[in-house]
Enzyme design. Structure first.
Site, PDB file in Angstrom:
ATOM      1  N   ASP A 161       0.823  -1.601   0.160  1.00  0.00           N
ATOM      2  CA  ASP A 161      -0.122   0.041  -0.413  1.00  0.00           C
ATOM      3  C   ASP A 161       0.933   1.107  -0.252  1.00  0.00           C
ATOM      4  O   ASP A 161       0.789   2.026  -0.692  1.00  0.00           O
ATOM      5  CB  ASP A 161      -0.636   0.094   0.971  1.00  0.00           C
ATOM      6  CG  ASP A 161      -1.758  -1.157   1.150  1.00  0.00           C
ATOM      7  OD1 ASP A 161      -1.501  -1.975   0.594  1.00  0.00           O
ATOM      8  OD2 ASP A 161      -2.706  -0.740   2.140  1.00  0.00           O
ATOM      9  N   ARG A 164      -1.153   4.388  18.739  1.00  0.00           N
ATOM     10  CA  ARG A 164      -1.420   5.303  17.244  1.00  0.00           C
ATOM     11  C   ARG A 164      -1.310   7.317  17.706  1.00  0.00           C
ATOM     12  O   ARG A 164      -0.843   7.290  17.150  1.00  0.00           O
ATOM     13  CB  ARG A 164      -3.094   5.415  16.469  1.00  0.00           C
ATOM     14  CG  ARG A 164      -3.608   4.012  16.028  1.00  0.00           C
ATOM     15  CD  ARG A 164      -2.428   3.783  15.416  1.00  0.00           C
ATOM     16  NE  ARG A 164      -2.858   1.919  14.344  1.00  0.00           N
ATOM     17  CZ  ARG A 164      -1.902   1.424  13.765  1.00  0.00           C
ATOM     18  NH1 ARG A 164      -0.504   0.761  14.270  1.00  0.00           N
ATOM     19  NH2 ARG A 164      -2.356  -0.164  13.480  1.00  0.00           N
ATOM     20  N   ASP A 185      -8.438   3.286  12.559  1.00  0.00           N
ATOM     21  CA  ASP A 185      -7.399   3.656  12.429  1.00  0.00           C
ATOM     22  C   ASP A 185      -7.130   5.401  11.865  1.00  0.00           C
ATOM     23  O   ASP A 185      -6.237   6.110  12.626  1.00  0.00           O
ATOM     24  CB  ASP A 185      -6.155   2.609  12.280  1.00  0.00           C
ATOM     25  CG  ASP A 185      -5.702   2.259  13.124  1.00  0.00           C
ATOM     26  OD1 ASP A 185      -5.959   2.179  14.609  1.00  0.00           O
ATOM     27  OD2 ASP A 185      -4.801   1.124  12.775  1.00  0.00           O
ATOM     28  N   SER A 217      -4.892 -10.257   8.111  1.00  0.00           N
ATOM     29  CA  SER A 217      -3.503  -9.390   8.533  1.00  0.00           C
ATOM     30  C   SER A 217      -3.318  -9.101  10.312  1.00  0.00           C
ATOM     31  O   SER A 217      -4.291  -9.867  11.144  1.00  0.00           O
ATOM     32  CB  SER A 217      -4.425  -7.726   8.661  1.00  0.00           C
ATOM     33  OG  SER A 217      -5.419  -7.254   8.937  1.00  0.00           O
TER      34      SER A 217
END
Length: 407
Positions: free
Chosen positions: A17, A97, A126, A180
């Site tokens: 990505d 995060r 996120d 994932s």
């Protein structure tokens, strides 16, 4: 907007990505791209990332180890709160995060960037956590979220795009995992693919940090954790940094089958999702901290703290770490943890954490008062008047209902 974007700071991992995002940003905005890769304990190979980022078109790459700061300034305060999202989730991805976004804001300000870019999808939490942090720290920075605006819809699209640019990407991109993972020093999460089926037990192959309880040793393992003002400072009598202590507890918990979670949760964006979480060291730390609080907190403070912790868990999950409320609650937890000092001994056995003793110089537990045989500090007869006063509202209401013909 494209005319206003001259320099972009990108959250970069080196995967498919973000490899595609670099040339896409350059094509779309004719801008300079600066990459940032934060080490939060994901234990991924970071060597060679700079060459890969520059080969994709980036002007430079920043790499920084944030694990010490993550433990000391984010995870340790969270442990003080006792926060658990929806009864199960120890907020593993959520807590990492804000520190990454904060660092990216610092880089953007240092570099004079116009925008920050992330590779989060439009379905996840996120994207909110990153953008909420950016908005709180520097609302002048623009945010670019390619997955919400570009025309690519699949990994195949990205591969074709990179091939057309003659830009290399990881070999694993052509053979992607069916699910994932997101990992940091606090936990690892597993989502997607076959994990989305909530009607069957997850396959053992998904788990990484822990053995199954069935495969854990047949002999229990004991650990002793020392706290000072709510912060873990020593393990088995050895003073350790937050990072080193957590790393060691992850190993201990993992080999004893501690910290697995199979959960259907409510995402901030509205949908329910199914995830598998492993937090071996964190589960032990939170259990030990809670055990110590049973003797260092008075009843009213403990009960109210439980109420506040639920709201605090939402703030962390929603990416509101830098909100005024979260800041105020962190101060509240500092106060409630002033006397949370002492040691807790735990027995770990096949996925279970069992209390094996706790002590504190600030303990409110008084064996003489609790004893049935001692009446010098608390006489059984004292309860009579207390109960009459405590039950007065119930007796008054019952009399009213009887007089009014309601019963």
């Amino acid at each position: 907007m494209s005319q206003e974007i001259k320099k972009v700071v990108l959250a970069y991992s080196g995967g498919l990505d973000t490899s595609a995002i670099i040339p896409w940003l350059i094509d779309t905005y004719q801008c300079e791209v600066i990459c940032c890769c934060a080490n939060v304990g994901q234990e991924e190979e970071l060597e060679g990332l700079e060459e890969r980022a520059k080969a994709s078109g980036a002007s430079k790459l920043y790499i920084k180890d944030l694990t010490d700061e993550l433990c000391k300034d984010f995870i340790w305060p969270m442990i003080k709160s006792g926060a658990v999202y929806e009864r199960k989730y120890y907020l593993g991805t959520s807590i990492a995060r804000p520190i990454v976004a904060k660092w990216m804001v610092e880089i953007a300000e240092k570099e004079g960037a116009d925008a920050i870019c992330h590779g989060c999808t439009g379905k996840g939490n996120d994207q909110v956590r990153f953008e909420n942090t950016i908005a709180a720290l520097n609302p002048e920075l623009k945010v670019i979220a390619p997955w919400r605006i570009w025309n690519f819809t699949s990994r195949e699209d990205l591969i074709q795009y990179l091939d057309s640019k003659k830009i290399a990407y990881p070999d694993s991109a052509k053979n992607p995992k069916l699910f994932s993972r997101d990992r940091n020093i606090w936990h690892i999460s597993h989502e997607g693919g076959p994990i989305e089926n909530i009607e069957i037990e997850p396959d053992e192959k998904f788990w990484v940090l822990s053995v199954s309880p069935e495969e854990a040793p047949d002999k229990p393992e004991f650990v002793e954790i020392e706290f000072e003002a709510g912060e873990a400072v020593a393990l088995n009598g050895k003073k350790m940094s937050p990072k080193d202590l957590l790393v060691e507890l992850n190993k201990i918990g993992g080999r004893n089958g501690i910290g697995r979670c199979d959960m259907v949760e409510n995402r901030l964006v509205g949908m329910k999702s199914h995830g598998l979480y492993e937090t071996p060291g964190g589960t032990i730390l939170c259990f030990a901290h809670s055990e110590l609080e049973t003797i260092t907190l008075d009843r009213d403070t403990m009960h109210y703290k439980d109420v506040v912790a639920e709201r605090y868990a939402e703030l962390v999950y929603f990416g509101q770490w830098y909100s005024p409320l979260c800041e105020a609650l962190n101060k509240f937890f500092d106060v409630t943890n002033k006397t949370t000092t002492g040691t807790v001994k735990l027995k770990l056995y096949k996925g279970n954490i069992i209390s094996a003793g706790r002590k504190s110089k600030y303990s409110l537990y008084n064996e003489k008062i609790a004893s049935f045989g001692d009446v010098t500090l608390y006489d059984h007869k004292d309860a009579t008047g207390f109960i009459r006063c405590f039950s007065l509202p119930s007796r008054v209401r019952s009399s009213m209902e009887k007089a009014a013909g309601l019963k």
